[in-house]
Design an enzyme around this catalytic site. Structure first.
Site, PDB file in Angstrom:
ATOM      1  N   THR A  35      41.582 -18.199  72.215  1.00  0.00           N
ATOM      2  CA  THR A  35      42.711 -17.575  71.512  1.00  0.00           C
ATOM      3  C   THR A  35      42.177 -16.591  70.501  1.00  0.00           C
ATOM      4  O   THR A  35      41.509 -17.026  69.603  1.00  0.00           O
ATOM      5  CB  THR A  35      43.898 -18.491  70.986  1.00  0.00           C
ATOM      6  N   TYR A  36      42.542 -15.418  70.584  1.00  0.00           N
ATOM      7  CA  TYR A  36      42.306 -14.394  69.325  1.00  0.00           C
ATOM      8  C   TYR A  36      43.372 -14.526  68.400  1.00  0.00           C
ATOM      9  O   TYR A  36      44.433 -14.421  68.391  1.00  0.00           O
ATOM     10  CB  TYR A  36      42.287 -13.079  70.066  1.00  0.00           C
ATOM     11  N   LEU A  37      42.667 -14.592  67.070  1.00  0.00           N
ATOM     12  CA  LEU A  37      43.422 -14.781  65.798  1.00  0.00           C
ATOM     13  C   LEU A  37      43.862 -13.385  65.238  1.00  0.00           C
ATOM     14  O   LEU A  37      44.930 -12.998  64.787  1.00  0.00           O
ATOM     15  CB  LEU A  37      42.839 -15.583  64.825  1.00  0.00           C
ATOM     16  N   ASN A 154      36.991  -9.919  77.258  1.00  0.00           N
ATOM     17  CA  ASN A 154      37.698 -10.875  77.206  1.00  0.00           C
ATOM     18  C   ASN A 154      39.057 -10.695  76.421  1.00  0.00           C
ATOM     19  O   ASN A 154      40.143 -10.924  76.496  1.00  0.00           O
ATOM     20  CB  ASN A 154      37.013 -12.116  76.302  1.00  0.00           C
TER      21      ASN A 154
END
Length: 168
Positions: A35-37, A154
């Site tokens: 998961t990208y923050l 990604n």
């Protein structure tokens, strides 16, 4: 800050097929949720949960990357499950899930990533130098070189997943 130098290739075959015919020697396999923050065109911050398929061992990481293309700066370190969960929950995002089969081809370590939410499999090879990456000659089964194609990064794939899932 360490450098990540890698090339990525689009595969049209499943890792199991390549292993069965002896083109690729499997060493390990992981189920990965990432998961990208935060992210923009030059930087990204992400968290991952990695589960070793063979041992069940679980690892959590926090990663910062800067740059695009074949060579990027990268800092990655382990975090606790609790910190991972807090960051993941706060993000409100759908994790990108993939199965990573790590193995060997012709003396090179190769990671085959099969994305569960998409019909996409890629091969990644990391190198010690840009010169080694540029000199690398991939086998035919690797397919198209997508190292510089942003649509296969990604973070782009994750962003598309968020838009599809949240109807944006």
């Amino acid at each position: 800050m360490g450098m990540e130098i890698e090339r990525k290739f689009l595969l049209d075959r499943r890792p199991e097929e390549l292993i069965a015919e002896g083109a690729f020697i499997r060493r390990s396999e992981q189920k990965i949720q990432q998961t990208y923050l935060a992210l923009d065109e030059q930087q990204e911050v992400r968290v991952r949960r990695l589960v070793d398929v063979d041992t069940g061992e679980v690892e959590h990481t926090h990663t910062f990357k800067q740059g695009n293309g074949m060579s990027r700066e990268e800092i990655e370190y382990s975090i606790t499950a609790s910190i991972y969960e807090q960051l993941f929950q706060a993000s409100g995002a759908v994790p990108l899930t993939k199965t990573r089969t790590t193995g060997e081809w012709n003396g090179f370590t190769v990671e085959l990533d099969r994305y569960e939410q998409l019909n996409l499999t890629v091969a990644e090879v990391e190198f010690e130098s840009l010169e080694a990456a540029e000199a690398f000659e991939a086998p035919d089964w690797f397919g198209e070189d997508i190292s510089s194609k942003k649509e296969y990064s990604n973070k782009k794939v994750w962003r598309d997943l968020q838009n599809r899932t949240h109807g944006r």
